[in-house]
Design a protein around this motif. Structure first.
Motif, PDB file in Angstrom:
ATOM      1  N   HIS A 465       1.551 -17.152   0.288  1.00  0.00           N
ATOM      2  CA  HIS A 465       2.878 -16.898  -0.257  1.00  0.00           C
ATOM      3  C   HIS A 465       3.857 -17.825   0.460  1.00  0.00           C
ATOM      4  O   HIS A 465       3.979 -17.776   1.688  1.00  0.00           O
ATOM      5  CB  HIS A 465       3.312 -15.447  -0.050  1.00  0.00           C
ATOM      6  CG  HIS A 465       4.711 -15.194  -0.530  1.00  0.00           C
ATOM      7  ND1 HIS A 465       5.805 -15.262   0.305  1.00  0.00           N
ATOM      8  CD2 HIS A 465       5.188 -14.905  -1.766  1.00  0.00           C
ATOM      9  CE1 HIS A 465       6.899 -15.021  -0.390  1.00  0.00           C
ATOM     10  NE2 HIS A 465       6.556 -14.798  -1.648  1.00  0.00           N
ATOM     11  N   GLU A 501      11.636 -15.106  -7.600  1.00  0.00           N
ATOM     12  CA  GLU A 501      10.761 -14.009  -7.183  1.00  0.00           C
ATOM     13  C   GLU A 501      10.107 -13.341  -8.382  1.00  0.00           C
ATOM     14  O   GLU A 501       8.941 -12.933  -8.312  1.00  0.00           O
ATOM     15  CB  GLU A 501      11.515 -12.985  -6.347  1.00  0.00           C
ATOM     16  CG  GLU A 501      10.634 -11.784  -5.974  1.00  0.00           C
ATOM     17  CD  GLU A 501      10.855 -11.271  -4.571  1.00  0.00           C
ATOM     18  OE1 GLU A 501      10.722 -10.059  -4.393  1.00  0.00           O
ATOM     19  OE2 GLU A 501      11.150 -12.072  -3.659  1.00  0.00           O
ATOM     20  N   ARG A 505       6.165 -13.153  -8.592  1.00  0.00           N
ATOM     21  CA  ARG A 505       5.535 -11.836  -8.720  1.00  0.00           C
ATOM     22  C   ARG A 505       4.599 -11.808  -9.936  1.00  0.00           C
ATOM     23  O   ARG A 505       3.483 -11.283  -9.869  1.00  0.00           O
ATOM     24  CB  ARG A 505       6.603 -10.752  -8.851  1.00  0.00           C
ATOM     25  CG  ARG A 505       6.044  -9.332  -8.938  1.00  0.00           C
ATOM     26  CD  ARG A 505       7.156  -8.328  -9.183  1.00  0.00           C
ATOM     27  NE  ARG A 505       8.059  -8.228  -8.039  1.00  0.00           N
ATOM     28  CZ  ARG A 505       7.865  -7.384  -7.031  1.00  0.00           C
ATOM     29  NH1 ARG A 505       6.800  -6.580  -7.020  1.00  0.00           N
ATOM     30  NH2 ARG A 505       8.722  -7.332  -6.035  1.00  0.00           N
ATOM     31  N   ASP A 509       0.650 -11.057  -9.785  1.00  0.00           N
ATOM     32  CA  ASP A 509       0.100  -9.907 -10.508  1.00  0.00           C
ATOM     33  C   ASP A 509      -1.029 -10.321 -11.449  1.00  0.00           C
ATOM     34  O   ASP A 509      -1.923  -9.519 -11.746  1.00  0.00           O
ATOM     35  CB  ASP A 509       1.201  -9.212 -11.305  1.00  0.00           C
ATOM     36  CG  ASP A 509       2.193  -8.472 -10.418  1.00  0.00           C
ATOM     37  OD1 ASP A 509       1.881  -8.276  -9.229  1.00  0.00           O
ATOM     38  OD2 ASP A 509       3.283  -8.121 -10.912  1.00  0.00           O
ATOM     39  N   PHE A 517       1.721  -7.431  -4.972  1.00  0.00           N
ATOM     40  CA  PHE A 517       2.647  -8.487  -4.568  1.00  0.00           C
ATOM     41  C   PHE A 517       3.295  -8.236  -3.202  1.00  0.00           C
ATOM     42  O   PHE A 517       3.318  -9.124  -2.345  1.00  0.00           O
ATOM     43  CB  PHE A 517       3.738  -8.670  -5.629  1.00  0.00           C
ATOM     44  CG  PHE A 517       4.797  -9.650  -5.226  1.00  0.00           C
ATOM     45  CD1 PHE A 517       4.527 -11.008  -5.186  1.00  0.00           C
ATOM     46  CD2 PHE A 517       6.059  -9.215  -4.842  1.00  0.00           C
ATOM     47  CE1 PHE A 517       5.498 -11.911  -4.787  1.00  0.00           C
ATOM     48  CE2 PHE A 517       7.033 -10.115  -4.443  1.00  0.00           C
ATOM     49  CZ  PHE A 517       6.751 -11.470  -4.424  1.00  0.00           C
ATOM     50  N   GLU A 518       3.838  -7.034  -2.990  1.00  0.00           N
ATOM     51  CA  GLU A 518       4.549  -6.770  -1.744  1.00  0.00           C
ATOM     52  C   GLU A 518       3.620  -6.884  -0.534  1.00  0.00           C
ATOM     53  O   GLU A 518       4.017  -7.367   0.531  1.00  0.00           O
ATOM     54  CB  GLU A 518       5.223  -5.398  -1.785  1.00  0.00           C
ATOM     55  CG  GLU A 518       6.356  -5.284  -2.802  1.00  0.00           C
ATOM     56  CD  GLU A 518       7.515  -6.229  -2.516  1.00  0.00           C
ATOM     57  OE1 GLU A 518       7.642  -6.687  -1.360  1.00  0.00           O
ATOM     58  OE2 GLU A 518       8.286  -6.521  -3.447  1.00  0.00           O
ATOM     59  N   LYS A 521       2.944 -10.668  -0.089  1.00  0.00           N
ATOM     60  CA  LYS A 521       4.146 -11.294   0.460  1.00  0.00           C
ATOM     61  C   LYS A 521       4.310 -10.943   1.940  1.00  0.00           C
ATOM     62  O   LYS A 521       4.670 -11.793   2.762  1.00  0.00           O
ATOM     63  CB  LYS A 521       5.367 -10.848  -0.332  1.00  0.00           C
ATOM     64  CG  LYS A 521       6.681 -11.452   0.127  1.00  0.00           C
ATOM     65  CD  LYS A 521       7.841 -10.936  -0.716  1.00  0.00           C
ATOM     66  CE  LYS A 521       9.168 -11.483  -0.231  1.00  0.00           C
ATOM     67  NZ  LYS A 521      10.307 -10.933  -1.015  1.00  0.00           N
TER      68      LYS A 521
END
Length: 727
Positions: A465, A501, A505, A509, A517-518, A521
């Motif tokens: 990322h 973003e 994302r 996905d 994603f989170e 990241k």
């Protein structure tokens, strides 16, 4: 690897990666305090890891370079002089939009030439995406085709294996008992951040490493126990002579050839001389390659009998007049030795790419069925237009992510071509040799100023990322933001209605291998868990009935049906040695007797970073010349010399060394074009010398080039004495 964002005494540490076409895709740990980059470190994981090179670690110097562009510029002097005045973004965008409208309405959209290229390879902000998407909305344009790095390898991969995915993960290297590195210099060009560490493991584990190369390159020096010097452009002859030894001595793998290939009989007839009456023996090859026949036999026997073995036939020898024949011949040898699809082996001659670490979605470019011009003919297209058989007369040249005047062959012709369009606009970070010819220069963001993703350069078992590290410096905008602003002015809807973003994302996905994603990241890097090395064609070799090669025959095509259908004697259906123009046997050597090769620099990414002092200090921009060639010309180590041919002349400093074969010289590509009042390049730009001609399959033939070298005070004349040709 620590998390993607960490607070400490220095503020935050953000994980990102370079987006350059650099051979890597490494981890950068950028230390930020109060919105300012303090320093950059790299991967701290144990093992081979994803460690960055000096170029990646120097990106702070790039972001804050004093010569970085921070305002739009409008040309005030003649093109190429570099005289500009700063203007506002409003004025610049209004001017560009009005010129786009004028040219489209007067001449049609194909009179706009989009010269975009590999300045950035990222999924969102990649420079081959933003412009093409814009012009798909705008109604079209003319653009370019051809990969200056590996077009011959891609062509050969598809013809022979039916796919571009022919490589292995680098942890396969230590499993080989023999590695032949052919025109491959990963100590400089990287080919993935873990390549050199795994080569180290292989060497320490007892793997024998042999290098075939006109130069004793840094990789040769570090890893090879034997260096086999070879004349540039003659690689296919040596490979074919190795095949002759294997056939004559019964060393080829008959079971593998019979089970997995088609067309070997025709190749064998050519090798043995039954097709043309010339047996392709080591003695035959010695007269072409300057490799002793005894060395050819030893090399052939080693590759045929030491199992498993890797022949890593890299891209540089493919950047020659008939470079695709070298790649095809290497693939034939890999098949003859049964080293394809096995651990410790390698499908030689292909691109070396693997389908790992790739994001299936990226910034959509839309309909791009545009007319295109090969990269070696862009200058002719600008100069001649329709009268030269090109799609259109170029009225507007739009440049994104490309210093093509510096990097495409025949730069002096290019300088003339840049005078032809009515209007030129360039997106740039710096006033490059190309940007100096623009009418408007738009300053764009550095990758540390934008959010994106990093995927391994030729594929690999990881994803990165790419965090936005800092806010863009005042006065700069991303390529996508520029095109969005132009779209708004031109009444184009839908170019980009999402945030960076949101795009990123969406790409994450859609990638099955990645966590949510989170989480991704937050980690910054996701490594794939593999049971062992990923090896191309493993399934095809294990189970040929149910896993066929994606070729017309379902097998490895030593004789290619698709090439046979072309009916082009310069693209034969079997690998052959074809004598190159401006090669070792060209009569032009009576005037220009030295073969020039143009390797990559340790301090640049092609031409990018040549203006960064910290990196320029690491460059070795000296002309390698053999002592015999230097002595015949009265050249000593450290002398300033002229390097010239009919296309141009440059000034360089001589490095007299036995690390290059007699009859060849070498100068790293990418130094910036700086012509003086007489047109002599003082910057060391090799492309003032290279010929703007492609191979029959579209290879960028920059390593096929004849030159002469003389002391700086010498003035070449037509009456200049002809020196004996090198043996």
């Amino acid at each position: 690897m620590r998390s993607g964002k960490r607070r400490g005494t220095e503020g935050e540490v953000k994980i990102t990666t370079c987006s350059y076409d650099c051979g890597g895709r490494c981890v950068l740990r950028v230390h930020v305090s109060s919105g300012v980059i303090e320093r950059i470190s790299t991967d701290d994981s144990p093992g081979p890891g994803l460690k960055a090179c000096s170029r990646g670690l120097s990106q702070k110097d790039v972001v804050y370079a004093p010569d970085r562009l921070r305002q739009p510029l409008r040309r005030t002097g003649r093109r190429g002089e570099g005289e500009f005045q700063a203007i506002s973004w409003e004025e610049a965008l209004d001017l560009v939009a009005s010129q786009l409208t004028r040219v489209k309405e007067r001449y049609g959209p194909h009179s706009i030439f989009l010269m975009d290229y590999y300045g950035s390879l990222s999924p969102l902000h990649g420079t081959l995406k933003s412009g093409r998407r814009f012009f798909s909305f705008f109604g079209g344009c003319t653009t370019n085709w051809g990969n200056t790095s590996l077009e011959a390898a891609q062509f050969s991969s598809l013809a022979t294996f039916g796919t571009i995915f022919t490589g292995t993960t680098r942890d396969n290297l230590p499993h080989a008992k023999l590695i032949i590195i052919w025109g491959w210099n990963p100590a400089i060009t990287r080919f993935g951040p873990d390549t050199v560490p795994y080569l180290n493991q292989a060497k320490k584990g007892g793997t024998r490493i042999i290098s075939v190369d006109p130069r004793r390159s840094p990789t040769t020096e570090a890893f090879a126990s034997q260096w086999v010097p070879i004349r540039p452009g003659t690689d296919a002859a040596l490979l074919i002579a190795m095949a002759q030894v294997m056939i004559a001595e019964g060393l080829w793998d008959e079971r593998f050839i019979g089970t997995y290939t088609v067309g070997f009989e025709r190749f064998r007839d050519y090798v043995l001389g039954q097709e043309d009456g010339i047996a392709k023996t080591p003695a035959w090859a010695e007269g072409i390659t300057a490799v002793p026949a005894v060395t050819t036999r030893e090399l052939a026997r080693a590759y045929a009998t030491v199992k498993p073995a890797i022949l890593w036939a890299s891209w540089a020898p493919g950047r020659t007049a008939f470079g695709e024949q070298y790649h095809r011949a290497a693939s034939a040898l890999a098949a003859m030795t049964g080293n394809i699809g096995i651990q410790g082996g390698y499908a030689a001659g292909g691109t070396g790419k693997i389908p790992l670490g790739i994001f299936p979605k990226s910034f959509p470019v839309g309909e791009t069925d545009f007319p295109s011009v090969h990269v070696t003919k862009v200058f002719d297209a600008l100069l001649l237009g329709k009268s030269g058989g090109f799609p259109s007369d170029t009225a507007l040249l739009y440049i994104v992510g490309s210093n093509f005047l510096n990097q495409f062959a025949n730069t002096n012709k290019g300088a003339k071509a840049m005078m032809k369009p009515e209007f030129i606009v360039a997106h740039e970070l710096f006033l490059t040799p190309t940007a100096r010819y623009a009418d408007v220069v738009l300053p764009v963001t550095h990758f540390l100023e934008q959010q994106d993703l990093g995927q391994p350069w030729t594929g690999g078992p990881y994803f990165i990322h790419a965090s936005q590290v800092i806010q863009p410096l005042p006065g700069v905008r991303s390529d996508t933001a520029v095109f969005a602003d132009l779209a708004s002015r031109l009444g184009i809807e839908g170019y980009n209605a999402r945030s960076d973003e949101a795009w990123v994302r969406d790409f994450v996905d859609a990638t099955e291998e990645l966590p949510p994603f989170e989480e991704f990241k937050g980690k910054g890097v996701h490594r794939m868990d593999l049971d062992g090395p990923w090896i191309a064609f493993r399934e095809e070799i294990k189970d040929p009935e149910n896993h066929r090669f994606p070729t017309p025959s379902g097998k490895i095509e030593i004789y290619s049906q698709e090439l046979a259908a072309m009916k082009n004697p310069l693209v034969p259906p079997i690998p052959k040695y074809l004598e190159a123009w401006e090669g070792w046997a060209d009569p032009l050597r009576a005037r220009y007797p030295l073969q020039l090769i143009t390797p990559h620099s340790r301090s640049r990414v092609n031409s990018a970073l040549d203006n960064i002092p910290r990196l320029k200090a690491l460059a070795e921009d000296r002309l390698w010349i053999n002592p015999a060639d230097a002595g015949a010309r009265g050249i000593r180590n450290g002398d300033r010399v002229r390097v010239f041919n009919d296309r141009g002349c440059l000034i360089a400093v001589a490095k007299v060394t036995d690390g290059i074969i007699q009859g060849a010289v070498s100068l790293d590509q990418g130094a910036w074009f700086r012509p003086d009042a007489q047109g002599v390049d003082q910057g060391g730009c090799v492309n003032v010398l290279t010929r703007d001609e492609m191979s029959p399959a579209g290879a960028f033939a920059c390593n096929t080039c004849l030159v002469e070298v003389g002391p700086l005070e010498e003035t070449p004349t037509e009456e200049k004495p002809i020196r004996p040709l090198a043996p």
